[in-house]
Design a protein around this motif. Structure first.
Motif, mmCIF file in Angstrom:
data_model
loop_
_atom_site.group_PDB
_atom_site.id
_atom_site.type_symbol
_atom_site.label_atom_id
_atom_site.label_comp_id
_atom_site.label_asym_id
_atom_site.label_seq_id
_atom_site.Cartn_x
_atom_site.Cartn_y
_atom_site.Cartn_z
ATOM 1 N N LEU A 178 48.733 11.603 17.061
ATOM 2 C CA LEU A 178 49.639 11.333 15.937
ATOM 3 C C LEU A 178 49.221 10.107 15.120
ATOM 4 O O LEU A 178 49.127 10.194 13.884
ATOM 5 C CB LEU A 178 51.086 11.187 16.448
ATOM 6 N N PRO A 179 48.947 8.963 15.765
ATOM 7 C CA PRO A 179 48.624 7.785 14.948
ATOM 8 C C PRO A 179 47.344 7.951 14.125
ATOM 9 O O PRO A 179 47.229 7.347 13.064
ATOM 10 C CB PRO A 179 48.458 6.658 15.983
ATOM 11 N N PHE A 180 46.407 8.780 14.597
ATOM 12 C CA PHE A 180 45.185 8.978 13.814
ATOM 13 C C PHE A 180 45.515 9.575 12.449
ATOM 14 O O PHE A 180 44.854 9.310 11.451
ATOM 15 C CB PHE A 180 44.203 9.882 14.562
ATOM 16 N N MET A 181 46.535 10.422 12.424
ATOM 17 C CA MET A 181 46.927 11.052 11.167
ATOM 18 C C MET A 181 47.936 10.198 10.396
ATOM 19 O O MET A 181 48.419 10.595 9.344
ATOM 20 C CB MET A 181 47.537 12.437 11.423
ATOM 21 N N GLY A 182 48.283 9.052 10.938
ATOM 22 C CA GLY A 182 49.194 8.165 10.228
ATOM 23 C C GLY A 182 50.652 8.332 10.611
ATOM 24 O O GLY A 182 51.542 7.868 9.906
ATOM 25 N N ILE A 183 50.899 9.021 11.716
ATOM 26 C CA ILE A 183 52.278 9.187 12.186
ATOM 27 C C ILE A 183 52.435 8.320 13.435
ATOM 28 O O ILE A 183 51.600 8.389 14.345
ATOM 29 C CB ILE A 183 52.569 10.668 12.511
ATOM 30 N N ASP A 184 53.483 7.529 13.468
ATOM 31 C CA ASP A 184 53.664 6.583 14.560
ATOM 32 C C ASP A 184 53.872 7.323 15.894
ATOM 33 O O ASP A 184 54.839 8.077 16.042
ATOM 34 C CB ASP A 184 54.873 5.695 14.242
#
Lengths: 276, 355, 322, 153
Positions: D100-106
């Protein structure tokens, strides 16, 4: 149809729903705008796009005849997303209708001739339109024979009308695929029954509609009986979206089933590319 | 009426477009922020840098036939007489605004001449397309850049084909020379301030001459309509030209003449739209019927239909018009480099042994 | 160099031909910069095969389909030419039992790297490329503007510059000599690490900007040798309806996210998804990030050992830390 | 699943989607309710037959469309009603969480946990902690494109 926006349906409401078989329902529908209803005219065999707003649109033949104008009737088999939803509708519910679309049957050329209807399952729907239309102008046509088959007796549509058909001097031959308790009519596939009946091709038009495999063997059978390609009429089905010859998907070669069809003679089919 | 030939110096291009865009919606070719080679038409905003020396990745098709657009809106509302029931209200889409497509190529415009037949020639007329088309002006640029995938001259167009354009732009050393080709162009011409000098006009003439000498592509399309039909059942042939097809939608999405679309309902809460969205005849689901039957189940049938549609079915239906503008985008962008020219060129000839 | 390897390829294909019903390789495309896959069903056509730094397509994409369609009559095999990266896709298909090893004859092509056309075009600018010569490690690009020379490495595809497996990991015959890999696994995830250094907001903005260009042409999906359910994809089904047909960002974002997640622990980093994208979206990065995760978390790299089961298709009751 | 609200005032109430396995955590939540343990009310529970049913798609879709948090809870590992469903699930869910964080989602907006049917108290604790965590993160903008830089220069 709306001249400026051919995709915009007219609103209609369901007057009555008839459960034909386990997975086929018949809807009787009237346009909400009385003038639309009053001015509506069509040829037997023409189709409509029936929509449930929020779900989508599907194509069905108008299977009430143009001679009976109190409502438009559609028989809907539950197979996909839209038909699933249509099956949940009740009398009073609203639908959208875009009609008439397609070419319809060339009934003028059938006048004075003997008629042979060969239908299988839901394929009886377009035939019913033309049959009732002919019964309403019975004197214009010669002998009328109907060979109608389904998997079981429970899968036959319009059973409640069979008496009326027969009273109007229709030779109705019913058949089911296998023996069934209490079934007194014929047993066997439609093409077999056709060859047993072996109706004479002389001055006769055969109109065939049903599942692709039935059509294939019936066409073969008719050929054997001596029917010419021009004497054999069938209707085609394709996935359709726009219904007005624009969106592109229902083509067979340069012909669009939605505007050039769905009714084609075998003669016409033989001149088209082979992509059924 | 201002009918003089106009001139836009390179450094005046933005101010000219600023003036025009006060009156019209203007679409121009621009590079994507991060990928400079991905060029698309976008609504003009002051300060934008136009890319006029490259063919765009996507033509301006989307300006008149957007990738997604509403055919109508619907709203479910409580019925006044029967509160337990929902009644539907329908609403047509808004009428389009006057629009100028600036910097298209002749091949891009030729694409619209094909679409016009489908949407406006009948038996049914698509009023949504027709209205937008009616409101759209084309300022087209003579094409000086061709590559190994281009073949516009082979399909009845060419680098200087003015058919369908309203204004004609010729790039010269100092800027752009602009001529009006239709009456509809005159208001736009009036918003351009600088008249072209004789020198400008002469320079433009040279550029035109040079471009007109180019014979782009050497595909022969005469009789491809019949040859296709003769080839139709030759499976080996289609295996040879398109056996490598991946069945993606690139060729159709980048094609200026591909118009096939899907119609779906999209609804949230009680409000929704029936939308049309670009579809691709290369997709398996395109012709998939609810019963599971698919008349074009494999990639070969689908590719064959694409070739047939452009080079046989379309000319059969519309007085010989070939539904291809020769822009070469399908060739250039195909992941496996399928060449539609080869597919058409070889239609003629002996049925294939498996070669 | 290339012509020697090409004749070696022809020779080895000829030798193998009696056992083959089909040979999948590359042939010349519509110009010198493009190759296109060829399906050889007649030995006379073997001469069409080519091998050069333009042979970009991963032919493993055709393998599952031809395997399913092939009868295997007379024990004839399907021949396929693979580069190092392509061979990993083939192994991944074997790992999932989508193809059977004994039905294939694998011609391995040790590969120094494939030229990225986009980089060539960027170097030539607006000038039309007239010809490109690759000699050993040097490239000469001739355009209307003149001739440019630069090292081959500079114009290789991103995947090639981080390539750890230039030699096919599985093959029946090799064409040419094995090569030395260029980087170690640590450097291979540099591009992923660059994104990871951005803030959460910057990453979201980056992907929103990139994915907004998506046309939903599904080329990334269809070019993927491991996207084996493409005709039944969540992107197009209406029932269940996971995505609308709108071109809104959430739809595109969702498609690419799920496309990548379906490849977690399966993607072999052949880079085809990224290469084929007409809008030049760096979609392979998403899969590389997932591979980095599965490597760190589950110690797995797809497409290396035909015997291993992809980690998300199995479990370990004893594992801790998750 | 809930679309993000445009009006920040609506964001006072959090939207947390809870996917609970039928055999353990759904029972655990029930136990917590029967015991009248006080719980935050932000969680909307969707019952799934097993965490093995959890397609990462469910979680991705929720977060993309602006759910503030997603909680997945099932039987303890080795205690799955279907023996191994949650063992498959935990690998998938962990990979998703790290992705998730790689795509910008926390990644902190997503949590998976194991709660059995008898652990009412533990359920209370999990829900309370997660709700607080989400509250401290604030509303999830989702992937609306509104904050994205314009695609063209």
């Amino acid at each position: 149809m709306h001249a400026h926006n051919p995709y915009r349906p007219d609103l209609a409401s369901i007057r009555e729903v008839v459960q034909e078989t386990a997975n086929i329902k018949t809807l009787r529908v009237v346009f909400e705008d009385e003038s639309v209803m009053h001015n509506f005219s069509f040829r037997p065999g023409q189709v409509a796009q029936l929509s449930v707003f929020g779900v989508g649109e599907s194509t069905f033949v108008i299977n009430s005849p143009p001679t009976r104008r109190e409502y438009l009737q559609f028989s809907v088999m539950r197979v996909g997303e839209v038909t699933q939803r249509i099956h949940q509708l009740n009398a009073g519910d609203q639908v959208g209708v875009r009609a008439p679309l397609g070419n319809g049957f060339d009934y003028e050329n059938m006048q004075g001739k003997d008629i042979l209807f060969i239908g299988g399952g839901i394929g009886m729907a377009p035939l019913r339109t033309l049959l009732l239309f002919m019964l309403d102008k019975r004197e214009d046509y010669g002998d009328i024979m109907v060979i109608y088959g389904a998997r079981t007796p429970h899968d036959l549509c319009y059973q409640y009308e069979f008496d009326q058909w027969q009273k109007a001097n229709v030779n109705l031959v019913l058949t089911v695929d296998n023996e069934f308790p209490g079934w007194k009519e014929r047993v066997g596939f439609v093409p077999t029954v056709l060859s047993e009946e072996s109706p004479s091709p002389h001055n006769r038009v055969a109109i065939v509609c049903g599942p692709p495999i039935m059509i294939k063997f019936v066409l073969f059978g008719l050929k054997e009986q001596g029917f010419e390609d021009s004497q054999i009429i069938t209707t085609l089905e394709r996935r359709m979206k726009c219904g007005v010859g624009i969106c592109g998907r229902c083509n067979i070669g340069a012909k669009y089933v939605c505007v050039d069809g769905p009714v084609f003679s075998r003669q016409q089919l033989s001149e088209m590319v082979n992509e059924l | 009426m201002d009918t003089a030939i106009k001139f836009i110096a390179f450094d005046q291009l933005n101010s000219a477009l600023d003036r025009i865009s006060e009156q019209l919606d203007v679409w121009v070719p621009v590079a994507s922020k991060d990928q400079k080679r991905v060029i698309q038409f976008a609504p003009y905003r002051p300060g934008m840098t136009l890319v006029l020396d490259h063919q765009t990745t996507l033509g301006p098709k989307q300006v008149v036939l957007p990738q997604v657009e509403a055919l109508f809106r619907f709203d479910y509302r409580k019925s006044a007489d029967e509160p337990s029931r929902q009644k539907v209200q329908l609403e047509d889409p808004h009428p389009p605004a006057p629009t100028l497509i600036f910097g298209a190529r002749p091949c891009d415009v030729k694409g619209f001449l094909v679409l016009d037949q489908v949407f406006s020639a009948g038996p049914f007329v698509d009023g949504i397309y027709a209205a937008r088309r009616e409101q759209t002006l084309f300022a087209t640029m003579v094409c000086g850049q061709q590559d190994s995938a281009c073949f516009c001259s082979s399909v009845g167009s060419g680098p200087t084909d003015r058919t369908g354009s309203d204004l004609w732009i010729t790039p010269i050393a100092a800027g752009y020379v602009v001529e009006a080709l239709s009456d509809r162009a005159h208001p736009v011409m009036a918003w351009l301030q600088e008249a072209a000098t004789e020198l400008h006009v002469a320079a433009a003439g040279k550029v035109q001459e040079e471009a007109a000498r180019q014979q782009v592509g050497n595909l022969a399309v005469d009789q491809c309509q019949q040859h296709f039909l003769q080839r139709f059942a030759d499976t080996n042939y289609w295996q040879e030209v398109a056996g490598q097809c991946l069945s993606c939608g690139i060729c159709t999405f980048v094609c200026p003449t591909c118009y096939c679309f899907s119609i779906t309902d999209e609804m949230k809460d009680k409000h929704g739209e029936r939308i049309r969205s670009w579809d691709s005849c290369m997709f398996f689901t395109y012709t998939l019927e609810a019963s599971g039957h698919n008349p074009r189940p494999s990639r070969l049938e689908r590719y064959r239909n694409r070739v047939g549609h452009k080079f046989s079915y379309f000319p059969e239906k519309y007085q010989g018009l070939i539904a291809c503008c020769g822009c070469g985008r399908c060739i250039r962008n195909c992941p496996v480099s399928i060449d539609i020219r080869k597919a058409v060129q070889n239609l003629q000839g002996q049925n294939h042994a498996c070669s | 160099m290339n012509s020697d390897l090409r004749s070696e390829l022809h020779k080895k294909a000829e030798q193998a031909w009696p056992d083959l019903e089909l040979l999948i390789g590359w042939q010349a495309g519509y110009d010198d910069l493009h190759t296109t896959p060829v399906f050889i069903r007649d030995s006379a056509e073997i001469s069409k095969l080519i091998w050069n730094p333009w042979c970009t397509q991963n032919l493993a994409v055709y393998v599952a389909k031809h395997f399913a369609a092939s009868s295997g009559k007379d024990d004839k095999k399907i021949g396929v030419c693979v580069k190092g990266c392509d061979s990993r896709s083939l192994i991944a298909l074997l790992q999932e039992n989508l193809v059977a090893r004994e039905r294939f004859y694998i011609i391995g092509m040790p590969c120094k790297g494939i030229v990225d056309l986009r980089k060539l075009h960027a170097l030539s600018g607006a000038a039309r490329i007239l010809s490109v010569q690759v000699n050993a490690e040097q490239v000469a690009l001739k355009s209307a503007a003149g001739v440019l020379h630069f090292p081959l490495d500079e114009v290789l595809m991103r995947k090639c510059r981080r390539c750890r497996y230039p030699n096919p990991l599985i093959h029946d015959v090799l064409v040419g000599d094995p090569l030395t890999p260029r980087t170690d696994a640590h450097e291979a995830y540099n591009d992923v690490a660059a994104i990871e250094r951005l803030s959460l907001q910057e990453r979201l903005a980056f992907w929103q900007g990139e994915l907004d260009r998506c046309l939903r042409c599904y080329a990334c999906r269809n070019a993927c040798p491991l996207c084996v359910c493409q005709d039944r994809c969540i992107a197009e089904t209406r029932d269940p309806k996971w995505l609308t047909q709108y071109m809104h960002l959430p739809e595109k974002f969702m498609f690419h996210f799920i496309h990548a997640l379906h490849l977690a622990g399966r993607c072999t980093e052949c880079g085809e998804c990224e290469r084929v994208c007409p809008m030049e979206i760096p979609v392979a990065l998403i899969k590389e990030a997932l591979n980095k995760i599965t490597l760190e978390l589950l110690d797995f790299e797809a497409g290396l050992d035909p015997q291993r089961v992809p980690p998300l298709l199995t479990f370990d009751a004893g594992e801790t830390g998750i | 699943m809930t679309q993000s609200h445009d009006n920040p005032a609506h964001k006072q109430a959090l939207t947390i989607v809870g996917f609970l396995c039928n055999w353990c955590s759904y029972g655990g939540a029930d136990t917590a309710g029967v015991c009248r343990f006080k719980q935050p009310t932000d969680l909307r529970i969707i019952r799934v037959p097993c965490t093995g049913r959890m397609d990462p798609l469910f979680i991705a879709r929720s977060l993309i469309l602006g759910a503030d948090g997603v909680l997945v809870s099932g039987c303890h590992p080795k205690d799955c009603h279907y023996a191994v469903g949650n063992l498959y699930a935990r690998r998938r869910l962990e990979v998703l969480k790290r992705m998730l964080p790689f795509m910008g989602i926390d990644g902190d907006r997503f949590r998976y946990t194991w709660v059995s049917a008898s652990e009412g108290q533990r359920w209370q604790q999990v829900v309370t902690e997660f709700s607080e965590q989400i509250r401290s993160l604030g509303p999830n903008p989702g992937v609306t494109g509104k904050s994205a830089a314009a695609a063209t220069a």
